[in-house]
Design a protein around this motif. Structure first.
Motif, PDB file in Angstrom:
ATOM      1  N   UNK A 115       0.844  -1.203   0.000  1.00  0.00           N
ATOM      2  CA  UNK A 115       0.000   0.000   0.000  1.00  0.00           C
ATOM      3  C   UNK A 115       0.882   1.256   0.000  1.00  0.00           C
ATOM      4  N   UNK A 116       0.280   2.352  -0.384  1.00  0.00           N
ATOM      5  CA  UNK A 116       1.030   3.599  -0.436  1.00  0.00           C
ATOM      6  C   UNK A 116       1.520   3.994   0.961  1.00  0.00           C
ATOM      7  N   UNK A 117       0.707   3.700   1.970  1.00  0.00           N
ATOM      8  CA  UNK A 117       1.126   4.084   3.326  1.00  0.00           C
ATOM      9  C   UNK A 117       2.430   3.386   3.714  1.00  0.00           C
ATOM     10  N   UNK A 118       2.530   2.107   3.388  1.00  0.00           N
ATOM     11  CA  UNK A 118       3.753   1.353   3.716  1.00  0.00           C
ATOM     12  C   UNK A 118       4.938   1.906   2.912  1.00  0.00           C
ATOM     13  N   UNK A 119       4.678   2.163   1.643  1.00  0.00           N
ATOM     14  CA  UNK A 119       5.718   2.735   0.772  1.00  0.00           C
ATOM     15  C   UNK A 119       6.163   4.105   1.315  1.00  0.00           C
TER      16      UNK A 119
END
Lengths: 139, 133
Positions: A115-119
């Motif tokens: 997910x973008x949050x993890x990235x």
């Protein structure tokens, strides 16, 4: 012949409407203004045209991210599972801030399910430590 | 007994100074304004390594649906590079691009956007929120 003097007319400009317009403009600016500066992190991603965009060798530190795991290795052969906090410590230990440009490169491989949050967490962490994120393009 | 009427006083409030104050306020707001460019619905990503960003020259948003917006106008991925390049040329040379992506999107949605921005030589700042936990 006596000249008749004109009575001096008192000229007055009505500024009431002027103030009304000014206050309407103020209301507009109050509604559209945002004083809060956004939070985030500027990231160093090499541009396509720059010489930094080169093929990275297996001696370049790499981060490999999937939906559940995070791998890090200072070389391709030394990849090991690591937590986000441990990754932060390792990157700061590498003292990337004071390194030469070519030695600041961190290869980041991201799986499709990430997910973008993890990235975002990982990229901002690398940038905060002084790293330059190298996007891996699959051939 | 005859009642003597008081002469009506004509009261005049000087409004000119009020207009001056109003225009000073307008100038203040014009200087500090950063007009809302992003009105798309997104859940910002949370992170621990965030700080205050410099004001954006160009704002790029990828919303919950994966739609791409540049300065509040929807664009396709193929037009992103050209749109950002034109906007950066109009502004300062070292213009910064704020990229705001919905936290739930996955790599196929956000990576092409980052690659396209990197391709035009933009300075990218990822926008998010401070994770207080």
């Amino acid at each position: 012949m006596s000249r008749k003097r004109r009575a001096k007319a008192e000229a007055e400009i009505d500024v009431g409407a002027f103030a009304d317009i000014a206050f309407l403009l103020i209301i507009f600016f109050i509604l559209t203004t945002s004083f809060v500066r956004p939070l985030g992190q500027e990231v160093s991603i090499p541009q396509t045209e720059t010489p930094e965009n080169r093929e990275v060798d297996d001696q370049t530190p790499s981060v490999n991210v999937t939906g559940t795991t995070l791998l890090f290795g200072e070389t391709e052969d030394s990849m090991e599972e690591i937590t986000l906090e441990a990754l932060r410590d390792r990157l700061f230990q590498m003292n990337l801030m004071n390194a030469e440009d070519q030695d600041r490169m961190i290869v980041l491989e991201v799986a499709d399910e990430v997910t973008y949050e993890r990235y975002f967490r990982i990229v901002t962490l690398i940038s905060d430590a002084g790293g330059v994120v190298a996007i891996v393009e699959e051939n | 007994m005859p009642v003597r009427r008081r002469k009506k006083l004509k009261v005049m409030i000087p409004l000119a100074s009020m207009g001056d104050i109003a225009f000073l306020l307008i100038i203040f707001f014009m200087l500090v304004s950063d007009f809302m460019r992003d009105h798309q619905e997104i859940d910002p990503a949370l992170g621990a390594d965030v700080g205050e960003l410099a004001p954006a020259e160009v704002s790029v948003v990828v919303d919950r649906e994966g739609l791409l917006w540049v300065q509040g106008v929807e664009v396709g991925l193929h037009d992103l590079g050209a749109a950002v390049e034109i906007l950066l040329e109009r502004r300062r040379e070292d213009g910064i691009v704020h990229l705001n992506v919905d936290r739930s999107l996955t790599r196929p949605d956000y990576m092409p956007v980052i690659e396209a921005l990197s391709g035009v030589g933009a300075r990218i700042a990822l926008v998010g929120m401070m994770d207080t936990e």
